[in-house]
Design an enzyme around this catalytic site. Sequence first.
Site, short mmCIF file in Angstrom:
data_model
loop_
_atom_site.label_atom_id
_atom_site.label_comp_id
_atom_site.label_asym_id
_atom_site.label_seq_id
_atom_site.Cartn_x
_atom_site.Cartn_y
_atom_site.Cartn_z
N ASP A 68 -11.57 2.09 3.23
CA ASP A 68 -11.85 0.67 3.02
C ASP A 68 -13.35 0.43 2.83
O ASP A 68 -13.76 -0.66 2.43
CB ASP A 68 -11.41 -0.14 4.26
N LYS A 74 0.85 -1.20 0.00
CA LYS A 74 0.00 0.00 0.00
C LYS A 74 0.88 1.25 0.00
O LYS A 74 0.59 2.23 -0.70
CB LYS A 74 -0.94 -0.02 1.21
N GLN A 81 -4.96 -1.93 9.24
CA GLN A 81 -4.75 -3.23 8.61
C GLN A 81 -5.31 -4.35 9.50
O GLN A 81 -4.98 -4.44 10.68
CB GLN A 81 -3.23 -3.44 8.38
#
Length: 283
Positions: free
Chosen positions: A119, A52, A96
């Site tokens: 997300d 990322k 995460q």
Amino acid sequence: MYKIIDGKLVSQSVKDSVKAEVEVLKEKGVEVTLAVIIVGDDPASRVYVNNKKKACEYVGFRSLEYALPAQTSQEELMALVDELNAREDVNGILCQLPLPKHLDEKAVIEAISPKKDVDAFHAVNVGQIMIGDYDFLPCTPAGVMEMLSYYDIDVTGKNCVVIGRSNIVGKPMAMLLLHKNGTVTITHSRTVDLKNVTNKADILVAAIGKAKFVGEDMVKDGAVVIDVGMNRDENGKLCGDVDFDAVAPKCSYITPVPGGVGPMTIAVLMKNTLKACKLQKNL
Ligand code: NAP
């Protein structure tokens, strides 16, 4: 003869369009920033976070990494999320997953401001997706839709079967196919006679988490097969939920693993972060 849906190619095109917009924003003095939180030292999570960061660098975002020790308390993690929510220079926040077992993932997801939830896991964003009036789409299912669109695969009126009903892949995947006018069936571990259902699919999406689960006998001739799975086979080699060699000859289009859905997830994350920045700054 089947065609490969090339996730590297499509993800590159998504990232390049983000990069071009970022350059224009930079000329106006606007910087896009993604904050990534990682707790503990799970090696797979570390690889994802590094990828990322690399993608942020490529498109021209500033990325901030918060690597917290495994023993971080819920209070400490929530305090960091609060701080990042409040910071005007942070546009997107990503924590995460999975988190170490003692931490409450759901509470963290709900603590991230929906406006910075790149997300698209927050209940507000999930609800907006359900209604069809959304700012952010969850990265993996949205990546699949980008691939279908890139290859001009029309979803309207098609029988779409999704195997898997997780909150991050299966359920939103079904909703996005429905928004594109597919006739959608969601299947799961309690589905009776799964083969009978999957054999009717014009578009079959596998999001199960079981290596090579989908065999040739589960796929109709000419189907489009999208493999979301990321597993290791008996030799430790990365593979999908679909038995590619057996299934591919029956397909019109198929995604490989690796090089299929995987690269799309990060590309859509970049797209979402850019959108978050533009929305926050009314651009
Ligand atoms: P998950 O939360 O474990 O969900 C798996 C789903 O598969 C569940 O709904 C389960 O049904 C269903 N299932 C399990 N066994 C089945 C069977 N025998 N027949 C029919 N359905 C069955 O997994 P996930 O997070 O959705 O991830 C799925 C896969 O995608 C994993 O391999 C994961 O690594 C991969 N993934 C890839 C990306 C990417 O970027 N490419 C992103 C996310 C996930 P029940 O609900 O009934 O248990």
